[in-house]
Scaffold this motif. Structure first.
Motif, PDB file in Angstrom:
ATOM      1  N   ARG A  48       0.641  -1.040  -0.050  1.00  0.00           N
ATOM      2  CA  ARG A  48       0.124   0.259   0.069  1.00  0.00           C
ATOM      3  C   ARG A  48       0.788   1.242  -0.098  1.00  0.00           C
ATOM      4  NH1 ARG A  48      -3.584   1.324  -1.446  1.00  0.00           N
ATOM      5  NH2 ARG A  48      -4.646   2.646   0.027  1.00  0.00           N
ATOM      6  N   TRP A  49       0.300   2.381  -0.619  1.00  0.00           N
ATOM      7  CA  TRP A  49       1.105   3.703  -0.931  1.00  0.00           C
ATOM      8  C   TRP A  49       1.142   4.061   0.547  1.00  0.00           C
ATOM      9  CZ3 TRP A  49       3.500   5.282  -5.207  1.00  0.00           C
ATOM     10  CH2 TRP A  49       3.046   4.497  -6.117  1.00  0.00           C
ATOM     11  N   VAL A  50       1.985   4.903   1.072  1.00  0.00           N
ATOM     12  CA  VAL A  50       2.232   5.629   2.151  1.00  0.00           C
ATOM     13  C   VAL A  50       2.637   7.064   2.104  1.00  0.00           C
ATOM     14  CG1 VAL A  50       3.861   5.562   4.601  1.00  0.00           C
ATOM     15  CG2 VAL A  50       3.198   3.345   3.463  1.00  0.00           C
ATOM     16  N   GLN A  51       1.881   7.994   2.800  1.00  0.00           N
ATOM     17  CA  GLN A  51       2.307   9.273   2.638  1.00  0.00           C
ATOM     18  C   GLN A  51       3.318   9.899   3.666  1.00  0.00           C
ATOM     19  OE1 GLN A  51      -0.936  11.858   2.310  1.00  0.00           O
ATOM     20  NE2 GLN A  51      -0.056  12.951   0.618  1.00  0.00           N
ATOM     21  N   PHE A  52       4.385  10.489   3.347  1.00  0.00           N
ATOM     22  CA  PHE A  52       5.640  10.629   4.031  1.00  0.00           C
ATOM     23  C   PHE A  52       5.801  12.297   4.298  1.00  0.00           C
ATOM     24  CE2 PHE A  52      10.251  11.749   4.319  1.00  0.00           C
ATOM     25  CZ  PHE A  52      10.411  11.381   5.658  1.00  0.00           C
ATOM     26  N   THR A  87      -0.775   9.321  14.000  1.00  0.00           N
ATOM     27  CA  THR A  87      -0.068   9.216  12.833  1.00  0.00           C
ATOM     28  C   THR A  87      -1.000   9.286  11.736  1.00  0.00           C
ATOM     29  OG1 THR A  87      -0.134   6.801  12.768  1.00  0.00           O
ATOM     30  CG2 THR A  87       2.000   7.862  13.456  1.00  0.00           C
ATOM     31  N   MET A  88      -2.523   9.648  12.088  1.00  0.00           N
ATOM     32  CA  MET A  88      -3.574   9.713  11.225  1.00  0.00           C
ATOM     33  C   MET A  88      -3.629  10.953  10.487  1.00  0.00           C
ATOM     34  SD  MET A  88      -6.804  10.013  13.755  1.00  0.00           S
ATOM     35  CE  MET A  88      -7.971  10.347  12.509  1.00  0.00           C
ATOM     36  N   ASN A  89      -2.673  11.779  10.922  1.00  0.00           N
ATOM     37  CA  ASN A  89      -2.931  13.220  10.062  1.00  0.00           C
ATOM     38  C   ASN A  89      -2.271  13.459   8.895  1.00  0.00           C
ATOM     39  OD1 ASN A  89      -0.446  13.000  11.614  1.00  0.00           O
ATOM     40  ND2 ASN A  89      -0.320  15.096  12.155  1.00  0.00           N
ATOM     41  N   ILE A  90      -2.413  12.525   8.055  1.00  0.00           N
ATOM     42  CA  ILE A  90      -1.994  12.479   6.572  1.00  0.00           C
ATOM     43  C   ILE A  90      -3.334  12.619   5.636  1.00  0.00           C
ATOM     44  CG2 ILE A  90       0.048  11.324   6.964  1.00  0.00           C
ATOM     45  CD1 ILE A  90      -1.435   8.869   6.051  1.00  0.00           C
ATOM     46  N   PRO A  91      -3.198  13.713   4.581  1.00  0.00           N
ATOM     47  CA  PRO A  91      -4.660  13.924   3.798  1.00  0.00           C
ATOM     48  C   PRO A  91      -4.720  12.745   3.056  1.00  0.00           C
ATOM     49  CG  PRO A  91      -2.642  14.976   3.069  1.00  0.00           C
ATOM     50  CD  PRO A  91      -2.135  14.687   4.273  1.00  0.00           C
ATOM     51  N   VAL A  92      -4.312  11.701   2.679  1.00  0.00           N
ATOM     52  CA  VAL A  92      -4.769  10.701   1.796  1.00  0.00           C
ATOM     53  C   VAL A  92      -5.482   9.368   2.503  1.00  0.00           C
ATOM     54  CG1 VAL A  92      -3.207  11.205  -0.151  1.00  0.00           C
ATOM     55  CG2 VAL A  92      -2.583   9.377   1.751  1.00  0.00           C
ATOM     56  N   LEU A  93      -5.588   9.560   4.073  1.00  0.00           N
ATOM     57  CA  LEU A  93      -5.917   8.422   5.007  1.00  0.00           C
ATOM     58  C   LEU A  93      -7.454   8.311   4.367  1.00  0.00           C
ATOM     59  CD1 LEU A  93      -5.769   6.828   7.345  1.00  0.00           C
ATOM     60  CD2 LEU A  93      -6.570   8.670   8.654  1.00  0.00           C
ATOM     61  N   PRO A  94      -8.279   8.947   4.301  1.00  0.00           N
ATOM     62  CA  PRO A  94      -9.714   8.700   4.159  1.00  0.00           C
ATOM     63  C   PRO A  94      -9.825   7.938   3.010  1.00  0.00           C
ATOM     64  CG  PRO A  94      -9.603  11.223   4.760  1.00  0.00           C
ATOM     65  CD  PRO A  94      -8.097  10.592   4.534  1.00  0.00           C
ATOM     66  N   LEU A  95      -9.082   8.250   1.869  1.00  0.00           N
ATOM     67  CA  LEU A  95      -9.450   7.728   0.631  1.00  0.00           C
ATOM     68  C   LEU A  95      -9.098   6.113   0.852  1.00  0.00           C
ATOM     69  CD1 LEU A  95      -7.601   9.971  -2.069  1.00  0.00           C
ATOM     70  CD2 LEU A  95      -9.984  10.000  -1.328  1.00  0.00           C
ATOM     71  N   GLY A  96      -8.339   5.526   1.983  1.00  0.00           N
ATOM     72  CA  GLY A  96      -8.097   4.216   1.940  1.00  0.00           C
ATOM     73  C   GLY A  96      -9.272   3.345   2.136  1.00  0.00           C
ATOM     74  N   VAL A  97     -10.393   4.091   2.664  1.00  0.00           N
ATOM     75  CA  VAL A  97     -11.821   3.337   2.871  1.00  0.00           C
ATOM     76  C   VAL A  97     -12.311   2.824   1.385  1.00  0.00           C
ATOM     77  CG1 VAL A  97     -14.175   3.718   3.483  1.00  0.00           C
ATOM     78  CG2 VAL A  97     -12.187   5.052   4.735  1.00  0.00           C
ATOM     79  N   LEU A  98     -12.027   3.460   0.571  1.00  0.00           N
ATOM     80  CA  LEU A  98     -12.546   3.287  -0.938  1.00  0.00           C
ATOM     81  C   LEU A  98     -11.789   2.331  -1.904  1.00  0.00           C
ATOM     82  CD1 LEU A  98     -13.710   6.658  -1.604  1.00  0.00           C
ATOM     83  CD2 LEU A  98     -15.239   4.787  -1.133  1.00  0.00           C
ATOM     84  N   VAL A  99     -10.635   1.775  -1.336  1.00  0.00           N
ATOM     85  CA  VAL A  99      -9.646   0.962  -1.992  1.00  0.00           C
ATOM     86  C   VAL A  99     -10.410  -0.295  -2.149  1.00  0.00           C
ATOM     87  CG1 VAL A  99      -7.643  -0.524  -1.817  1.00  0.00           C
ATOM     88  CG2 VAL A  99      -7.488   1.965  -1.118  1.00  0.00           C
ATOM     89  N   ARG A 100     -10.407  -0.848  -3.493  1.00  0.00           N
ATOM     90  CA  ARG A 100     -11.291  -1.866  -3.832  1.00  0.00           C
ATOM     91  C   ARG A 100     -11.140  -3.094  -2.966  1.00  0.00           C
ATOM     92  NH1 ARG A 100     -11.614  -1.239 -10.191  1.00  0.00           N
ATOM     93  NH2 ARG A 100      -9.462  -0.848 -10.149  1.00  0.00           N
ATOM     94  N   ASP A 101      -9.888  -3.383  -2.666  1.00  0.00           N
ATOM     95  CA  ASP A 101      -9.765  -4.598  -1.748  1.00  0.00           C
ATOM     96  C   ASP A 101     -10.002  -4.612  -0.343  1.00  0.00           C
ATOM     97  OD1 ASP A 101      -8.869  -5.866  -4.085  1.00  0.00           O
ATOM     98  OD2 ASP A 101      -6.626  -5.647  -3.650  1.00  0.00           O
ATOM     99  N   GLU A 102     -10.269  -3.217  -0.010  1.00  0.00           N
ATOM    100  CA  GLU A 102     -10.612  -2.835   1.389  1.00  0.00           C
ATOM    101  C   GLU A 102     -12.107  -2.379   1.704  1.00  0.00           C
ATOM    102  OE1 GLU A 102      -8.273  -2.969   3.760  1.00  0.00           O
ATOM    103  OE2 GLU A 102      -6.633  -3.443   2.308  1.00  0.00           O
ATOM    104  N   GLN A 103     -12.812  -2.230   0.694  1.00  0.00           N
ATOM    105  CA  GLN A 103     -14.138  -1.834   0.759  1.00  0.00           C
ATOM    106  C   GLN A 103     -14.956  -3.016   1.652  1.00  0.00           C
ATOM    107  OE1 GLN A 103     -16.302  -0.539  -2.652  1.00  0.00           O
ATOM    108  NE2 GLN A 103     -14.541   0.783  -3.212  1.00  0.00           N
ATOM    109  N   SER A 104     -14.690  -4.246   1.605  1.00  0.00           N
ATOM    110  CA  SER A 104     -15.723  -4.964   2.204  1.00  0.00           C
ATOM    111  C   SER A 104     -15.275  -4.995   3.799  1.00  0.00           C
ATOM    112  CB  SER A 104     -14.828  -6.530   1.767  1.00  0.00           C
ATOM    113  OG  SER A 104     -13.567  -6.794   2.231  1.00  0.00           O
ATOM    114  N   ARG A 105     -14.573  -4.345   4.423  1.00  0.00           N
ATOM    115  CA  ARG A 105     -14.331  -4.150   5.910  1.00  0.00           C
ATOM    116  C   ARG A 105     -14.925  -2.779   6.387  1.00  0.00           C
ATOM    117  NH1 ARG A 105     -10.363  -2.505   7.954  1.00  0.00           N
ATOM    118  NH2 ARG A 105      -9.212  -1.230   6.396  1.00  0.00           N
TER     119      ARG A 105
END
Length: 306
Positions: free
Chosen positions: A93-97, A148-166
């Motif tokens: 998975r992509w990580v924001q630095f 460590t949640m204060n990164i702007p791309v974090l919310p988009l992880g909800v929509l990753v196709r392999d993750e939506q089932s969670r």
């Protein structure tokens, strides 16, 4: 670009009415939540690849204030950083630095040594290196809550196709950008502007491993809302709330198109954290600009990415 006079505009309006009636008679279905989530998943995948070539400069102000009985600022910090999206290894998975280069107007002295240690001579397992990247990104946070949640791309992880089932999803509102239902409960932000059709999609995390975890590695379940353009799946704004009775954190991110980039990027992030029975509140506002492409260079004598 096509321009219309008044007669053309009336003719176009009549044509659109006929077209809409014709489509309705053919039974063309409106998009469903499933279809919108599929589009959003494809959009996030494309977004990650596009953003991986972009560096943004982040201006980030954090404050700790006492909320009761009167609001008093106890501590304040201003950071300037370069923010980039990176993939530690293919398939991961992509990580924001967040590469902080200035704290309260003063340059960070050990920046070069820190980056060399982090990227040129990585040690430990892949997961250890990712954890180090995340810790470094949060190195200059203030307040009594590790985060460590204060990164702007974090919310988009909800929509990753392999993750939506969670997650479980629900439609909370639909409408044009100017309608109050679409803007309901939004923070006072000058960066959220939209004139297109938007769906407000609520989500709730129901399975681990969760997006947000405690420093000890325990799951912290999240919930929130996503402002999605249903025709394209583009995310215009996102809100994530994590935590429960002990600690609660929330970030809200606005996405807009900026010159020279050609797609939506984060332009603002707002955050808030508080422990239960604690009058102190940690707040932050980050804005993003100076978007630019960066180039990866490889030194054949060293091997790792420079």
């Amino acid at each position: 670009m096509v321009s219309f006079n008044r007669a053309n505009a009336l003719a176009l309006a009549a044509a659109l009415v006929c077209l809409e009636t014709g489509l309705a008679s053919q039974g063309t279905p409106a998009p469903t939540l499933k279809i919108v989530l599929e589009r959003a998943g494809a959009y996030v995948e494309q977004f990650e690849h596009q953003l991986s070539d972009i560096v943004a400069e982040e201006a980030y102000e954090q404050t700790v204030r006492r909320a009761a009985p009167t609001s008093v600022v106890l501590e304040r910090r201003h950071l300037k950083s370069d923010l980039l999206l990176m993939q530690p290894t293919p398939g991961f998975r992509w990580v924001q630095f967040r590469d902080v280069f200035e704290v309260d107007g003063r340059p960070v002295r050990d920046r070069e040594d820190r980056l060399s240690s982090l990227f040129l001579a990585p040690s430990g397992s892949l997961f250890d290196r990712v954890a180090r990247i995340r810790r470094e990104s949060a190195r200059y946070n203030i307040g009594n809550i590790d985060r460590t949640m204060n990164i702007p791309v974090l919310p988009l992880g909800v929509l990753v196709r392999d993750e939506q089932s969670r997650f479980s999803f629900s439609i909370q509102a639909r409408g044009k950008g100017g309608e109050s239902s679409v803007h309901r409960d939004l923070p006072d932000s000058p960066h959220f502007r939209v004139a297109t059709e938007v769906w407000v999609v609520g989500f709730r995390e129901s399975q681990g491993p969760t997006m947000v975890r405690t420093p000890e590695g325990r799951d912290v379940f999240s919930r929130g809302r996503l402002w999605i353009e249903p025709s394209t799946g583009r995310v215009l704004m996102a809100e994530v709330t994590a935590g429960g009775s002990q600690v609660k954190g929330q970030i809200t991110v606005s996405f807009q198109s900026v010159p020279l980039v050609g797609f939506l990027v984060p332009v603002e992030m707002r955050e808030s954290y508080q422990r239960s029975r604690d009058t102190r509140v940690i707040e932050g506002v980050a804005t993003y600009g100076k978007f630019r492409q960066f180039r990866v260079e490889v030194d054949e004598q060293i091997g790792p990415i420079r």
